[in-house]
Write a protein that holds these residues in place. Structure first.
Motif, mmCIF file in Angstrom:
data_model
loop_
_atom_site.group_PDB
_atom_site.id
_atom_site.type_symbol
_atom_site.label_atom_id
_atom_site.label_comp_id
_atom_site.label_asym_id
_atom_site.label_seq_id
_atom_site.Cartn_x
_atom_site.Cartn_y
_atom_site.Cartn_z
ATOM 1 N N LYS A 86 0.834 -1.217 0.000
ATOM 2 C CA LYS A 86 0.000 0.000 0.000
ATOM 3 C C LYS A 86 0.863 1.260 0.000
ATOM 4 N N LYS A 87 1.892 1.235 -0.835
ATOM 5 C CA LYS A 87 2.759 2.390 -0.969
ATOM 6 C C LYS A 87 2.067 3.468 -1.793
ATOM 7 N N PRO A 88 2.392 4.738 -1.574
ATOM 8 C CA PRO A 88 1.872 5.805 -2.437
ATOM 9 C C PRO A 88 2.537 5.733 -3.809
ATOM 10 N N PHE A 89 1.884 6.288 -4.814
ATOM 11 C CA PHE A 89 2.435 6.229 -6.165
ATOM 12 C C PHE A 89 1.950 7.423 -6.986
ATOM 13 N N ASP A 107 -3.238 16.525 -25.601
ATOM 14 C CA ASP A 107 -4.068 17.706 -25.401
ATOM 15 C C ASP A 107 -4.229 18.008 -23.913
ATOM 16 N N THR A 108 -4.156 16.956 -23.098
ATOM 17 C CA THR A 108 -4.310 17.091 -21.649
ATOM 18 C C THR A 108 -3.219 16.303 -20.939
ATOM 19 N N MET A 109 -2.610 16.908 -19.919
ATOM 20 C CA MET A 109 -1.629 16.211 -19.083
ATOM 21 C C MET A 109 -1.992 16.474 -17.629
ATOM 22 N N ILE A 110 -2.416 15.431 -16.931
ATOM 23 C CA ILE A 110 -2.809 15.565 -15.533
ATOM 24 C C ILE A 110 -1.955 14.611 -14.697
ATOM 25 N N PHE A 111 -1.360 15.146 -13.647
ATOM 26 C CA PHE A 111 -0.478 14.384 -12.771
ATOM 27 C C PHE A 111 -1.203 14.102 -11.462
ATOM 28 N N LEU A 112 -1.181 12.835 -11.031
ATOM 29 C CA LEU A 112 -1.845 12.430 -9.791
ATOM 30 C C LEU A 112 -0.833 11.804 -8.846
ATOM 31 N N THR A 113 -0.944 12.136 -7.570
ATOM 32 C CA THR A 113 -0.228 11.399 -6.538
ATOM 33 C C THR A 113 -1.279 10.755 -5.638
ATOM 34 N N VAL A 159 8.027 14.843 -18.579
ATOM 35 C CA VAL A 159 7.317 15.221 -17.356
ATOM 36 C C VAL A 159 8.174 14.926 -16.132
ATOM 37 N N GLU A 160 8.853 13.787 -16.114
ATOM 38 C CA GLU A 160 9.743 13.463 -14.990
ATOM 39 C C GLU A 160 10.834 14.522 -14.858
ATOM 40 N N HIS A 161 11.351 14.963 -15.983
ATOM 41 C CA HIS A 161 12.383 15.995 -15.972
ATOM 42 C C HIS A 161 11.810 17.322 -15.469
ATOM 43 N N PHE A 162 10.642 17.684 -15.962
ATOM 44 C CA PHE A 162 10.027 18.962 -15.600
ATOM 45 C C PHE A 162 9.698 19.027 -14.109
ATOM 46 N N LEU A 163 9.152 17.945 -13.574
ATOM 47 C CA LEU A 163 8.762 17.904 -12.162
ATOM 48 C C LEU A 163 9.892 17.423 -11.251
ATOM 49 N N ASP A 164 10.942 16.871 -11.851
ATOM 50 C CA ASP A 164 12.033 16.264 -11.091
ATOM 51 C C ASP A 164 11.488 15.217 -10.131
ATOM 52 N N TYR A 165 10.571 14.395 -10.666
ATOM 53 C CA TYR A 165 9.974 13.334 -9.856
ATOM 54 C C TYR A 165 9.539 12.201 -10.776
ATOM 55 N N PRO A 166 9.679 10.946 -10.340
ATOM 56 C CA PRO A 166 9.356 9.812 -11.216
ATOM 57 C C PRO A 166 7.861 9.598 -11.407
ATOM 58 N N VAL A 167 7.508 9.101 -12.577
ATOM 59 C CA VAL A 167 6.141 8.684 -12.891
ATOM 60 C C VAL A 167 6.084 7.167 -12.740
ATOM 61 N N ARG A 317 8.396 24.385 -5.900
ATOM 62 C CA ARG A 317 7.204 24.325 -5.041
ATOM 63 C C ARG A 317 6.360 23.090 -5.374
ATOM 64 N N ILE A 318 6.143 22.847 -6.655
ATOM 65 C CA ILE A 318 5.341 21.694 -7.064
ATOM 66 C C ILE A 318 6.052 20.390 -6.725
ATOM 67 N N HIS A 319 7.359 20.352 -6.972
ATOM 68 C CA HIS A 319 8.148 19.163 -6.625
ATOM 69 C C HIS A 319 8.011 18.833 -5.133
ATOM 70 N N ASN A 320 8.168 19.839 -4.297
ATOM 71 C CA ASN A 320 8.098 19.622 -2.851
ATOM 72 C C ASN A 320 6.689 19.232 -2.415
ATOM 73 N N MET A 321 5.667 19.761 -3.110
ATOM 74 C CA MET A 321 4.285 19.391 -2.798
ATOM 75 C C MET A 321 4.053 17.914 -3.098
ATOM 76 N N ILE A 322 4.581 17.456 -4.235
ATOM 77 C CA ILE A 322 4.468 16.034 -4.596
ATOM 78 C C ILE A 322 5.154 15.178 -3.529
ATOM 79 N N LYS A 323 6.377 15.559 -3.210
ATOM 80 C CA LYS A 323 7.164 14.789 -2.245
ATOM 81 C C LYS A 323 6.475 14.714 -0.888
ATOM 82 N N GLU A 324 5.954 15.848 -0.445
ATOM 83 C CA GLU A 324 5.290 15.877 0.860
ATOM 84 C C GLU A 324 4.047 15.001 0.873
ATOM 85 N N HIS A 325 3.289 15.042 -0.220
ATOM 86 C CA HIS A 325 2.052 14.241 -0.251
ATOM 87 C C HIS A 325 2.343 12.750 -0.266
ATOM 88 N N LEU A 326 3.472 12.359 -0.849
ATOM 89 C CA LEU A 326 3.782 10.938 -0.962
ATOM 90 C C LEU A 326 4.518 10.382 0.250
#
Length: 327
Positions: A86-89, A107-113, A159-167, A317-326
């Motif tokens: 039950k790890k976050p992803f 046309d659409t790019m949506i990122f979910l954690t 996207v991984e490069h832009f967010l500096d976070y893995p998909v 800011r977005i990178h850190n938000m992703i990291k904190e949520h996960l």
């Protein structure tokens, strides 16, 4: 009397075996469709290989992000991703507008954690005109062009490069199939902030119930929106949030089979059948909240082309938000 007991017992056995057989048929049917929509991506970025600290592809903001978040900036060795724990992803949803003889664009790019421990999902759009390096193409361009240049693989790497976070996973949805999916779910309810007319349809202000075709049009309009593409992104998240909420309530195998059959030719993903089962059995009941954020930036014309410019500080800011949520 004994004859009736035998008859009833025999009938009961037939019914039980029939139900069990039908259940096995449904299970196999769902499994077959799940395999049909499965499509792996580049072996170098397998979805089950995840580092919760840094992507191996470094963004230009890595050093600054390390200072801001307290990381050392070093990349951890990717560890196998085990959903049974039950790890976050993370998930990248690509809404692809494909045309005849044209690979199309995302046309659409949506990122979910997704974090079951926090019982929540974090969701945000990556604006389609965002100017960034296209990984594997050697250019700086609009982020949605990555799909046209190199399909899912290049989109994920960019996207991984832009967010500096893995998909961890991707889901690619043909926009027409998106409409069929909404119809299969019984439509969506949205609150429209202002009235507008788009491609022959009137969308009144206030609460609306939309079928698939209407929802697709509602999510596409941007030129008459005071917020432009950002307003359209908000409407897209409205609809996706509704779909996720409805999906989390599904427990009926017949309904799952119907949905997968409906979208079988419109969706590709690297989520395996086993992982789908894990989502349904272990994650579904733990996800109770969907939070939405936006990537801030500003428009700028460069050599006559309009881009959405996102600052290094905003990417941090977005990178850190992703990291904190996960975490």
């Amino acid at each position: 009397m004994k004859k009736w007991v035998v008859v009833l017992s025999s009938a009961s056995i037939v019914v039980v075996l029939g139900v069990a057989g039908y259940g096995a048929y449904l299970y196999q049917s769902v499994k077959t469709t799940a395999h049909h929509i499965y499509e792996s991506r580049d072996a170098a970025i397998q979805p089950k290989q995840v580092s919760q600290e840094r992507s191996s592809t470094k963004a230009t903001t890595t050093a600054a992000a390390a200072d801001a978040s307290g990381d050392s900036g070093s990349t951890q060795t990717a560890q196998p991703f085990n959903l049974e724990q039950k790890k976050p992803f993370t998930v990248l949803v690509l809404g692809v507008d494909q045309r005849e003889n044209d690979k199309g664009r995302s046309d659409t790019m949506i990122f979910l954690t997704v974090n079951p421990a926090k019982q929540s999902i974090l969701m945000f759009n990556i604006p389609r005109d965002t100017r960034t390096e296209i990984i594997g193409h050697g250019t700086v361009d609009k982020i949605n062009h990555a799909y046209a240049f190199g399909g899912v693989n290049m989109s994920v790497k960019t996207v991984e490069h832009f967010l500096d976070y893995p998909v961890n996973y991707y889901i690619k949805v043909n926009m027409e199939g998106f409409a069929h999916l909404i119809d299969s779910m019984g439509g969506v309810d949205v609150t429209n902030p202002f009235a507008f007319y788009y491609e022959g349809h009137q969308f009144d202000q206030g609460d609306l119930h939309l079928n698939g075709e209407e929802a697709l049009l509602y999510s596409r309009m941007r030129y008459d929106d005071p917020r432009g593409d950002m307003g359209r992104n908000t409407r897209q998240r409205q609809i996706l949030k509704q779909l996720i909420t409805s999906s989390l309530k599904i427990t009926n195998m017949v309904k799952i089979e119907s949905l997968l059959d409906e979208v079988g030719n419109s969706i590709k993903t690297d989520i395996t059948f086993d992982d789908m089962k894990t989502f349904l059995t272990d994650y579904r009941t733990d996800l109770k909240q969907i939070d939405q954020v936006e990537i801030s930036g500003q428009g700028e014309r460069i050599k006559g082309i309009w881009y959405y410019q996102v600052s290094d500080q905003e990417r941090i800011r977005i990178h850190n938000m992703i990291k904190e949520h996960l975490q």
